[in-house]
Write a protein that holds these residues in place. Structure first.
Motif, short mmCIF file in Angstrom:
data_model
loop_
_atom_site.label_atom_id
_atom_site.label_comp_id
_atom_site.label_asym_id
_atom_site.label_seq_id
_atom_site.Cartn_x
_atom_site.Cartn_y
_atom_site.Cartn_z
N UNK A 176 -0.47 3.37 -13.16
CA UNK A 176 -0.88 3.81 -11.83
C UNK A 176 -0.42 3.09 -10.78
N UNK A 177 0.59 2.52 -10.76
CA UNK A 177 1.21 1.18 -9.74
C UNK A 177 2.46 1.60 -9.25
N UNK A 178 2.87 2.89 -9.39
CA UNK A 178 4.30 3.01 -9.20
C UNK A 178 4.92 3.25 -7.83
N UNK A 179 4.21 3.71 -6.84
CA UNK A 179 4.83 4.07 -5.37
C UNK A 179 4.01 3.00 -4.44
N UNK A 180 4.89 3.12 -3.16
CA UNK A 180 4.17 2.69 -1.82
C UNK A 180 3.16 3.46 -1.46
N UNK A 181 1.91 2.97 -1.37
CA UNK A 181 0.79 3.98 -1.02
C UNK A 181 0.49 3.15 0.51
N UNK A 182 0.51 4.07 1.52
CA UNK A 182 0.65 3.95 2.99
C UNK A 182 -0.69 3.69 3.26
N UNK A 183 -1.72 4.33 2.69
CA UNK A 183 -3.15 4.22 2.86
C UNK A 183 -3.89 4.93 3.97
N UNK A 184 -3.19 5.20 5.01
CA UNK A 184 -3.64 5.84 6.08
C UNK A 184 -2.79 7.00 6.71
N UNK A 185 -2.13 7.76 5.63
CA UNK A 185 -1.41 8.62 5.89
C UNK A 185 -2.11 10.13 6.36
N UNK A 210 -0.64 -1.30 3.46
CA UNK A 210 -0.05 -0.58 2.23
C UNK A 210 -0.18 -1.37 0.84
N UNK A 211 -0.44 -0.69 -0.11
CA UNK A 211 -0.39 -1.36 -1.58
C UNK A 211 0.70 -0.39 -2.52
N UNK A 212 0.64 -1.17 -3.67
CA UNK A 212 1.32 -0.41 -4.94
C UNK A 212 0.37 0.43 -5.61
N UNK A 213 0.55 1.73 -5.50
CA UNK A 213 -0.56 2.43 -6.19
C UNK A 213 -0.08 3.65 -6.55
N UNK A 214 -1.07 4.70 -6.77
CA UNK A 214 -0.93 6.13 -7.31
C UNK A 214 -0.42 6.98 -6.08
N UNK A 215 0.53 7.87 -6.42
CA UNK A 215 0.97 8.71 -5.77
C UNK A 215 -0.03 9.86 -5.14
N UNK A 216 -1.15 10.15 -5.66
CA UNK A 216 -1.94 11.00 -5.12
C UNK A 216 -2.91 10.45 -4.00
N UNK A 217 -2.84 9.21 -3.86
CA UNK A 217 -3.80 8.84 -2.92
C UNK A 217 -3.24 9.14 -1.45
N UNK A 218 -1.94 9.07 -1.15
CA UNK A 218 -1.68 9.42 0.32
C UNK A 218 -1.51 10.86 0.34
N UNK A 219 -1.37 11.85 -0.84
CA UNK A 219 -1.46 13.14 -0.60
C UNK A 219 -3.06 13.71 -0.10
N UNK A 220 -3.89 12.99 -0.82
CA UNK A 220 -5.26 13.23 -0.45
C UNK A 220 -5.88 12.70 1.12
N UNK A 221 -5.13 11.52 1.33
CA UNK A 221 -5.24 11.12 2.65
C UNK A 221 -4.94 12.15 3.62
N UNK A 222 -3.66 12.78 3.44
CA UNK A 222 -3.44 13.79 4.34
C UNK A 222 -4.05 15.11 4.34
N UNK A 223 -4.26 15.36 3.10
CA UNK A 223 -4.98 16.85 2.81
C UNK A 223 -6.77 16.80 3.08
#
Length: 323
Positions: A176-185, A210-223
């Motif tokens: 679950x640590x594969x992508x750059x997670x911006x965290x406030x996207x 930003x952290x290294x984390x799951x790709x769903x995080x920034x998507x849910x931050x946006x949506x």
């Protein structure tokens, strides 16, 4: 807002001796932003005062994003000890205001923002700390630490931790640590830059955490944007767009609901803290929207233990605005 005391000397040293310094924005942290203007050009002055703030993580992530071809503000000058950084000015066309003023553009702009995440997630994460168990739980705990006392509720803290630990366990570990997670996207941190094309037309802001984390995080931050309503139909369409383009691993929808619930629980706690501790009561107006997102996420079967905790500890009538 009054510019920091060292701003004039810093700007003179940076080659902007006669520039005007105009208030631009503050945020939920100690950071403040000013537009710096002279006859020929403009830039943005970031005031990240130590010891509360450190601009180094912002600069590190900005350099990483820029190297990948994304539009992150380039640093023009910096005094790291003073917490002053002069950065590229992306203008005034922020996604939030553009979409609100031209609703007919909403779908296309959100599609571009989703496509940017698809492109970002094709790259390995930057050299960043992992979004790990301790961070997930620390953030989720902000709700019982700040919201429930403000709502006059005594809750089962140990049970809360156990429920979150159980549901988030599939996201722990290297997978679950594969992508750059911006965290406030989200729509208040994305700029539409005139004169640039493709994904470079989207300017990225506020990624210093930003952290290294799951790709769903920034998507849910946006949506599931805490500051503006995103229609459920648009959320579903954009989620399907991401799935079709990124071909994520099995369990992505569950991860989206899990991280949506975790993020929204965190935001409920943060907004309660901003109102009660810091006197920033404007954040209370966002709570009903964030609770609505949280309720939607809790309905996913993957959240069953957390939903059971909420049902046992927080009555429906308390899930919303604070007095």
């Amino acid at each position: 807002m009054i510019p920091p005391s060292g701003a004039a000397d810093f700007l003179a040293t940076a080659g902007w001796p006669d520039a005007r310094v105009l208030p631009l924005a503050g945020d939920a942290s100690f950071r403040r932003y000013f537009r710096v203007v002279d006859a020929r050009r403009s830039a943005v002055l970031m005031d990240a005062p130590p010891p509360h703030e450190d601009p180094r993580p912002f600069l590190k992530v900005a350099k990483h994003l820029d190297a990948l071809g994304f539009s992150a503000p380039r640093a023009l000058a910096a005094d790291l000890d003073a917490g002053l950084v002069l950065i590229e000015d992306f203008g005034d066309a922020r996604m939030r205001e553009v979409v609100d003023a031209a609703p007919e553009r909403e779908r296309a702009i959100y599609a571009a923002a989703v496509d940017l995440l698809v492109a970002l997630h094709r790259h390995h994460a930057a050299d960043l700390p992992p979004y790990d168990r301790s961070e997930y739980l620390r953030e989720a705990r902000l709700l019982p630490e700040w919201f429930t006392p403000a709502a006059g509720l005594a809750v089962d803290g140990a049970g809360y931790d156990a429920a979150w630990d159980a549901v988030l366990a599939p996201l722990y570990g290297k997978s679950g640590q594969g992508v750059t997670v911006l965290r406030d996207y989200h729509a208040e941190n994305i700029m539409l830059i005139e004169g640039r094309e493709g994904l470079a037309a989207l300017g990225l802001l506020d990624f210093q955490d930003a952290l290294a984390g799951h790709p769903a995080y920034d998507l849910v931050s946006l949506l599931q944007d805490a500051r503006r309503d995103v229609p459920e139909t648009l959320e579903a369409e954009m989620l399907a767009r991401y799935r079709a383009a990124a071909d994520p691993a099995p369990g992505f929808d569950a991860a989206y609901a899990l991280l949506g619930a975790q993020r929204n629980a965190k935001i409920v706690g943060i907004f309660a803290r901003l109102a009660k501790r810091d006197g920033k009561r404007r954040y209370l107006a966002y709570l009903p929207r964030v609770w609505a997102y949280l309720e939607r996420d809790l309905a996913h079967p993957a959240l069953a233990p957390v939903k059971a905790w909420f049902d046992a500890n927080i009555p429906a009538a308390k899930r919303g605005a604070l007095a």
